[in-house]
Design a protein around this motif. Structure first.
Motif, PDB file in Angstrom:
ATOM      1  N   TYR A   1       0.821  -1.218   0.000  1.00  0.00           N
ATOM      2  CA  TYR A   1       0.000   0.000   0.000  1.00  0.00           C
ATOM      3  C   TYR A   1       0.852   1.264   0.000  1.00  0.00           C
ATOM      4  N   TYR A   2       2.181   1.137   0.252  1.00  0.00           N
ATOM      5  CA  TYR A   2       3.059   2.303   0.179  1.00  0.00           C
ATOM      6  C   TYR A   2       3.258   2.778  -1.259  1.00  0.00           C
ATOM      7  N   VAL A   3       3.046   1.889  -2.225  1.00  0.00           N
ATOM      8  CA  VAL A   3       3.255   2.249  -3.632  1.00  0.00           C
ATOM      9  C   VAL A   3       1.912   2.236  -4.351  1.00  0.00           C
ATOM     10  N   TYR A   4       1.829   3.039  -5.405  1.00  0.00           N
ATOM     11  CA  TYR A   4       0.562   3.081  -6.140  1.00  0.00           C
ATOM     12  C   TYR A   4       0.584   2.046  -7.259  1.00  0.00           C
ATOM     13  N   ILE A   5      -0.310   1.071  -7.165  1.00  0.00           N
ATOM     14  CA  ILE A   5      -0.591   0.173  -8.281  1.00  0.00           C
ATOM     15  C   ILE A   5      -2.094  -0.074  -8.274  1.00  0.00           C
ATOM     16  N   PRO A   6      -2.689  -0.366  -9.415  1.00  0.00           N
ATOM     17  CA  PRO A   6      -4.132  -0.615  -9.449  1.00  0.00           C
ATOM     18  C   PRO A   6      -4.525  -1.771  -8.527  1.00  0.00           C
ATOM     19  N   GLU A   7      -5.713  -1.678  -7.980  1.00  0.00           N
ATOM     20  CA  GLU A   7      -6.176  -2.688  -7.021  1.00  0.00           C
ATOM     21  C   GLU A   7      -6.189  -4.079  -7.640  1.00  0.00           C
ATOM     22  N   HIS A   8      -6.625  -4.192  -8.908  1.00  0.00           N
ATOM     23  CA  HIS A   8      -6.696  -5.518  -9.517  1.00  0.00           C
ATOM     24  C   HIS A   8      -5.308  -6.114  -9.729  1.00  0.00           C
ATOM     25  N   VAL A   9      -4.306  -5.258  -9.953  1.00  0.00           N
ATOM     26  CA  VAL A   9      -2.932  -5.754 -10.086  1.00  0.00           C
ATOM     27  C   VAL A   9      -2.429  -6.270  -8.744  1.00  0.00           C
ATOM     28  N   SER A  10      -2.694  -5.507  -7.688  1.00  0.00           N
ATOM     29  CA  SER A  10      -2.289  -5.931  -6.346  1.00  0.00           C
ATOM     30  C   SER A  10      -2.931  -7.265  -5.977  1.00  0.00           C
ATOM     31  N   ALA A  11      -4.214  -7.420  -6.292  1.00  0.00           N
ATOM     32  CA  ALA A  11      -4.921  -8.663  -5.953  1.00  0.00           C
ATOM     33  C   ALA A  11      -4.372  -9.855  -6.735  1.00  0.00           C
ATOM     34  N   LEU A  12      -4.109  -9.664  -8.028  1.00  0.00           N
ATOM     35  CA  LEU A  12      -3.558 -10.754  -8.831  1.00  0.00           C
ATOM     36  C   LEU A  12      -2.143 -11.091  -8.383  1.00  0.00           C
ATOM     37  N   PHE A  13      -1.361 -10.071  -8.073  1.00  0.00           N
ATOM     38  CA  PHE A  13       0.009 -10.293  -7.606  1.00  0.00           C
ATOM     39  C   PHE A  13       0.002 -11.154  -6.337  1.00  0.00           C
ATOM     40  N   SER A  14      -0.855 -10.822  -5.383  1.00  0.00           N
ATOM     41  CA  SER A  14      -0.945 -11.610  -4.147  1.00  0.00           C
ATOM     42  C   SER A  14      -1.368 -13.040  -4.441  1.00  0.00           C
ATOM     43  N   ALA A  15      -2.313 -13.201  -5.366  1.00  0.00           N
ATOM     44  CA  ALA A  15      -2.773 -14.547  -5.718  1.00  0.00           C
ATOM     45  C   ALA A  15      -1.630 -15.390  -6.278  1.00  0.00           C
ATOM     46  N   ILE A  16      -0.742 -14.758  -7.054  1.00  0.00           N
ATOM     47  CA  ILE A  16       0.365 -15.498  -7.678  1.00  0.00           C
ATOM     48  C   ILE A  16       1.429 -15.860  -6.646  1.00  0.00           C
ATOM     49  N   VAL A  17       1.874 -14.870  -5.865  1.00  0.00           N
ATOM     50  CA  VAL A  17       3.038 -15.111  -4.995  1.00  0.00           C
ATOM     51  C   VAL A  17       2.676 -15.922  -3.752  1.00  0.00           C
ATOM     52  N   LEU A  18       1.401 -15.992  -3.388  1.00  0.00           N
ATOM     53  CA  LEU A  18       1.003 -16.792  -2.230  1.00  0.00           C
ATOM     54  C   LEU A  18       0.785 -18.256  -2.582  1.00  0.00           C
ATOM     55  N   ALA A  19       0.800 -18.564  -3.885  1.00  0.00           N
ATOM     56  CA  ALA A  19       0.602 -19.963  -4.297  1.00  0.00           C
ATOM     57  C   ALA A  19       1.854 -20.789  -3.985  1.00  0.00           C
ATOM     58  N   ASP A  20       1.634 -22.014  -3.537  1.00  0.00           N
ATOM     59  CA  ASP A  20       2.747 -22.900  -3.194  1.00  0.00           C
ATOM     60  C   ASP A  20       3.005 -23.958  -4.259  1.00  0.00           C
ATOM     61  N   ASP A  21       2.021 -24.203  -5.118  1.00  0.00           N
ATOM     62  CA  ASP A  21       2.194 -25.177  -6.191  1.00  0.00           C
ATOM     63  C   ASP A  21       1.215 -24.830  -7.302  1.00  0.00           C
ATOM     64  N   GLU A  22       1.208 -25.643  -8.362  1.00  0.00           N
ATOM     65  CA  GLU A  22       0.365 -25.349  -9.523  1.00  0.00           C
ATOM     66  C   GLU A  22      -1.117 -25.388  -9.164  1.00  0.00           C
ATOM     67  N   ALA A  23      -1.495 -26.311  -8.282  1.00  0.00           N
ATOM     68  CA  ALA A  23      -2.904 -26.439  -7.906  1.00  0.00           C
ATOM     69  C   ALA A  23      -3.374 -25.200  -7.138  1.00  0.00           C
ATOM     70  N   SER A  24      -2.563 -24.742  -6.181  1.00  0.00           N
ATOM     71  CA  SER A  24      -2.968 -23.569  -5.403  1.00  0.00           C
ATOM     72  C   SER A  24      -2.917 -22.310  -6.265  1.00  0.00           C
ATOM     73  N   LEU A  25      -2.006 -22.270  -7.248  1.00  0.00           N
ATOM     74  CA  LEU A  25      -1.963 -21.128  -8.169  1.00  0.00           C
ATOM     75  C   LEU A  25      -3.254 -21.049  -8.979  1.00  0.00           C
ATOM     76  N   THR A  26      -3.694 -22.197  -9.499  1.00  0.00           N
ATOM     77  CA  THR A  26      -4.947 -22.234 -10.252  1.00  0.00           C
ATOM     78  C   THR A  26      -6.113 -21.803  -9.381  1.00  0.00           C
ATOM     79  N   SER A  27      -6.160 -22.310  -8.151  1.00  0.00           N
ATOM     80  CA  SER A  27      -7.250 -21.972  -7.237  1.00  0.00           C
ATOM     81  C   SER A  27      -7.245 -20.482  -6.905  1.00  0.00           C
ATOM     82  N   ASN A  28      -6.068 -19.941  -6.636  1.00  0.00           N
ATOM     83  CA  ASN A  28      -5.970 -18.524  -6.278  1.00  0.00           C
ATOM     84  C   ASN A  28      -6.413 -17.617  -7.429  1.00  0.00           C
ATOM     85  N   ILE A  29      -5.998 -17.961  -8.649  1.00  0.00           N
ATOM     86  CA  ILE A  29      -6.349 -17.121  -9.793  1.00  0.00           C
ATOM     87  C   ILE A  29      -7.836 -17.257 -10.121  1.00  0.00           C
ATOM     88  N   GLN A  30      -8.380 -18.455  -9.957  1.00  0.00           N
ATOM     89  CA  GLN A  30      -9.823 -18.625 -10.169  1.00  0.00           C
ATOM     90  C   GLN A  30     -10.623 -17.784  -9.173  1.00  0.00           C
TER      91      GLN A  30
END
Length: 446
Positions: A99-128
């Motif tokens: 939140y210290y930097v300006y990026i669009p909310e949807h970018v922040s949400a997708l970024f969190s979904a990607i980096v919090l994934a631990d494997d391919e299955a959780s990545l798919t679930s997070n992005i869905q």
């Protein structure tokens, strides 16, 4: 009355800067993010990379700075590297720092979904889950899929078609971009939210990013200078001057993208002027003060404390435009016998001075006659009677050898970019007319 973040910044700054306590580097850098000093934060991470290489926050902080700069893929790579050193305790703290930097909310949400994934299955679930939370995405993607992906700048530079670049400004839509055009004026690609770009060479481009707050070099050579919002390219394109956002420091960038020198200088909005041979530069460095600086050493050769609108240089001498619009040779204080008062001037080939006539009413965007004055013969000719001059710390008119790049308008207010050989009056390029304001033209060197 201090907030905890402010107190943390003060304490960690004292410990790091005054006592050399490197254990407090990470909280110090976090405090710099809170203070929006992204340039210093990046410099400290680079300078201390060996010391911090096993700290997860070292990678996370680099990723956050890349998010701020719009380098989303690089940011993901940084976070994934950080996870290799993290036991799970730091990543959530790092994500809270976004939140210290300006990026669009949807970018922040997708970024969190990607980096919090631990494997391919959780990545798919997070992005869905992300897709469910942003129901407008299918509608957006349905339109995006109809057109080819836009070319990246490095792709444009790798091809041969683009020969000229210039900015298009649409004030109604508050939109500015740099376009790259072929010799027929057909658009080959663009860079959005960018102001004042120029070719360093045929495969490298330097520009100021409006939303990333920095000077960026892309192509065969790559560099980024965060916290700088002005630059001025030397006549031979071998180096460029950068000026920081706060107007307090100027630095010279060498051909290898290293900093040649830096000096404190309270520069103003008056256009920077290079000598044609690129050995000296004239900069307004204070109220009614101009500094003539040796480009190689950064030494101030001369400080002019007088009343001038502009100071500019030949290879040997210093000239100025006084408050009456007269062009003055400062060595003997003689006034040139030009036909009209000048607002801006620069040296071209064979002792010719190109100057913009002072408009009847001064505005941010002024339109008036563009002259070529011959020092040897005293001839003063008009090469355009509706040229554009923009109030900016870099000239909106560009002189390169015998070529002159500028914008002119017609009676209907349509703008055109013109590349003119001012020694022969031959027009070498003319863009298609546009209702947008077209500025800062540059031709790609061979």
């Amino acid at each position: 009355e201090l907030y905890p973040a402010e107190l943390q910044l003060i304490v960690s700054r004292i410990l790091v800067e005054d006592f050399g306590e490197t254990d407090y580097l990470i909280p110090y850098i976090v405090g710099l993010l809170d203070d929006y000093d992204f340039s210093t934060a990046r410099s400290l991470l680079d300078e201390n990379s060996e010391l911090l290489h096993s700290e997860p926050m070292f990678y996370y902080l680099n990723g956050i700075l890349d998010l701020e700069g719009g380098y989303y893929e690089d940011a993901v790579d940084w976070f994934l590297q950080g996870k290799a050193f993290d036991d799970g305790s730091d990543i959530h703290e790092a994500l809270s720092l976004i939140y210290y930097v300006y990026i669009p909310e949807h970018v922040s949400a997708l970024f969190s979904a990607i980096v919090l994934a631990d494997d391919e299955a959780s990545l798919t679930s997070n992005i869905q889950e992300f897709m469910v939370n942003y129901e407008e995405l299918p509608w957006i993607l349905s339109w995006i899929s109809r057109v080819p992906e836009p070319k990246k700048l490095v792709e444009i530079l790798s091809e041969e078609e683009a020969v000229i670049s210039y900015n298009s400004v649409n004030f109604d839509m508050e939109k500015i971009s740099i376009g790259f055009y072929d010799v027929a004026g057909v658009l080959q690609g663009n860079v959005a939210n960018a102001i004042y770009g120029q070719f360093l060479d045929a495969r490298t481009y330097v520009y100021i990013s409006e939303n990333m707050e920095g000077v960026f070099v892309e192509g065969e050579r790559k560099a980024r200078f965060d916290g700088f919002d002005v630059y001025s390219l030397s006549p031979d394109r071998s180096r460029f001057l950068i000026m920081d956002t706060w107007g307090e420091t100027i630095s010279m960038v060498n051909n290898d993208m290293s900093i040649l020198w830096s000096i404190p200088a309270e520069y103003s909005m008056i256009p920077v002027a290079w000598s044609p041979d690129g050995s000296r530069i004239a900069i307004s460095t204070g109220w009614d003060i101009y500094s003539i600086i040796d480009v190689e050493s950064g030494e101030v050769i001369e400080a002019l404390e007088s009343y001038y609108d502009l100071v500019f240089l030949s290879d040997e001498e210093v000239y100025a435009i006084d408050y009456d619009g007269d062009i003055v040779r400062l060595e003997d204080e003689s006034t040139l016998d030009t036909n009209s008062p000048a607002l801006w001037a620069g040296f071209g080939d064979n002792d010719k001075i190109i100057y913009f006539e002072y408009p009847e009413e001064y505005m941010d965007f002024s339109y008036d006659s563009l002259h070529v004055f011959d020092l040897n013969t005293g001839e003063d000719k008009i090469v355009s009677d509706r040229a554009l001059f923009m109030d900016a710390p870099v000239p909106s008119l560009k002189i390169e050898g015998s070529l002159l790049y500028f914008t002119e308008t017609d009676l209907e207010g349509l703008h055109r970019i013109v590349v003119l050989d001012y020694t022969t009056n031959e027009v070498l390029f003319e863009s298609s007319p546009s209702r947008d304001v077209l500025i800062f033209p540059d031709v790609r060197p061979e």
